[in-house]
Design a protein around this motif. Sequence first.
Motif, PDB file in Angstrom:
ATOM      1  N   CYS A   1       0.816  -1.222   0.000  1.00 12.85           N
ATOM      2  CA  CYS A   1       0.000   0.000   0.000  1.00 12.85           C
ATOM      3  C   CYS A   1       0.848   1.270   0.000  1.00 12.85           C
ATOM      4  O   CYS A   1       0.357   2.355  -0.299  1.00 12.85           O
ATOM      5  CB  CYS A   1      -0.963   0.014   1.189  1.00 12.85           C
ATOM      6  N   LYS A   2       2.139   1.141   0.381  1.00  5.22           N
ATOM      7  CA  LYS A   2       3.103   2.261   0.329  1.00  5.22           C
ATOM      8  C   LYS A   2       2.732   3.429   1.240  1.00  5.22           C
ATOM      9  O   LYS A   2       3.136   4.578   0.991  1.00  5.22           O
ATOM     10  CB  LYS A   2       3.261   2.786  -1.115  1.00  5.22           C
ATOM     11  N   LYS A   3       1.985   3.188   2.290  1.00  2.00           N
ATOM     12  CA  LYS A   3       1.592   4.289   3.186  1.00  2.00           C
ATOM     13  C   LYS A   3       2.815   4.954   3.816  1.00  2.00           C
ATOM     14  O   LYS A   3       2.850   6.174   3.960  1.00  2.00           O
ATOM     15  CB  LYS A   3       0.662   3.775   4.289  1.00  2.00           C
ATOM     16  N   PHE A   4       3.805   4.140   4.190  1.00  3.15           N
ATOM     17  CA  PHE A   4       4.989   4.717   4.820  1.00  3.15           C
ATOM     18  C   PHE A   4       5.701   5.675   3.865  1.00  3.15           C
ATOM     19  O   PHE A   4       6.201   6.724   4.274  1.00  3.15           O
ATOM     20  CB  PHE A   4       5.955   3.612   5.269  1.00  3.15           C
ATOM     21  N   SER A   5       5.726   5.343   2.574  1.00  2.00           N
ATOM     22  CA  SER A   5       6.378   6.209   1.579  1.00  2.00           C
ATOM     23  C   SER A   5       5.661   7.539   1.450  1.00  2.00           C
ATOM     24  O   SER A   5       6.281   8.582   1.275  1.00  2.00           O
ATOM     25  CB  SER A   5       6.424   5.516   0.213  1.00  2.00           C
TER      26      SER A   5
END
Length: 512
Positions: A80-84
């Motif tokens: 989901c790439k939320k941290f990015s």
Amino acid sequence: MRQTKLILQSNVEMLRHVVELYSPEMFQMFQDEYMKIADCTIYKANKSDTITEYKVKYSQRIQEHLVKYEASNTSVECSCKKFSFVGILCAHALKVLEHKNVKRLSVHYVLKRWTQDAKASSIKDHHGIDIKSNAQESIGKHYSYLSHNAREISILAAENKIMIKTKPTVGRPKRRLKSALEKKNGKWVSPYSLKVKWALKLKGIQYQYVEEDLQNKSPMLLQYNPVYKKIPVLVHDDKPLAESVIILEYIDEVWKQNPLLPIDPYERAKARFWAKFVDDKCVPALMAAFSKRGEEQERAVKEAHENLKILESGLEGKRFFGGETIGFVDIAAGWIGYSAQMTGEIIGIKLIDAETMPLLDSWFQDFLGIPLIKECLPPQDKLLEYIKELHKKICVPALMAAFSKKGEEQERAVKEACENLKILESGLEGKRFIGGETIGFVDIAAGWIGCWAQMTEEIIGIKLIDAETMPLLDSWFQDFLGIPLIKECMRPQDKLLEHSKELHKILTAALT
């Protein structure tokens, strides 16, 4: 200093650990994610020597996410790439950490800018020198380094013939300016410019923003967009691009990081469809709901609701239109929630709420909760202040000069007053009052102008506002004075005229 009291929703070691690290706002965001893990299901998908892959699904969503876990350093990476995007771990990654009995957050998932001591800690330059603790030694080095960079930047700017605004970054300035510093023309109140700002922010692209006065379009705007003469315009490598959706696609194709459009051709086509639906269907309906009156407004509100419900169908099973992270359609439609919120405050009609459109309402809240999105939004009070200052600084002096001057000076003042009143009139396009369908802050601030223009006509015989040259302003003045609460505060017409004549005599006598 007042301290924010933080409440742990669960007495677990992970939350007790991060509450000591994060700022209050970021801890709350982290805790919100952590509390979702109870509603997540997890199962092992694949395993190699060092990495284990898990599929994680949040109970309220259909979509599954792939999370990679590396035991050697307890690192996690979610699809989901939320941290990015946001800088905190998602519920999917936290579910895996819980499953692996990891009770404390690894230091590389706590970004410095989100910590409690972000402002108090030492600052290092690109050489790794601690500027605060070694200030005297670093001054000379910084001066030498910046002087050298300034010369390179000046030479490059002269070669490219562009105005440059830079921010300190790591790397050689020449390379940075050529590859990352783009030029964007826009207007801070424009939702179309806002789309482009969001896209550039998400891609991590630095750019030079050029504010446009749309009543007096700059030669640069007319040069870069001679066909439509509109904003936004993106200039990249001295090549201009117009139309916000086209610019978004270009940005996504040139800068591959944090992709906006899906990889799958069919999904890409669907994203373009929804973006076009927003511009062709949702925007006109929202504008009509905001500007019409009576039965016309009722029909427009009904149409806006129908179109927004159709748009909401694109969110089924997803947090954002792009899935678990924002994408092309979120950027294209993101400002609608903000616009609907303002419309609700002005005309008293709620277009999006949790009861009638739960998915769209939740999407709007999540979208605006992302720091990169929030920081680009124009504040409502700034919008009101902008129009107030326009009235104060431009309209008033010209009207006073038209009333008090003589001969050629008066002719020039009348011309300027009419031009400025036309600018003020542009704020009434599609609206009954400047505040919408009801009077607001700016209507009250500018309401006396109509009376003053009327007195000017009576005394010096020059009509500044009439139905032929300024139909919107003339109609606004009649509607404004027609409100009983406004009318009862006005001085009697004969007394006002008598006072204005005396004032005119005094002002003109000083010129003889």
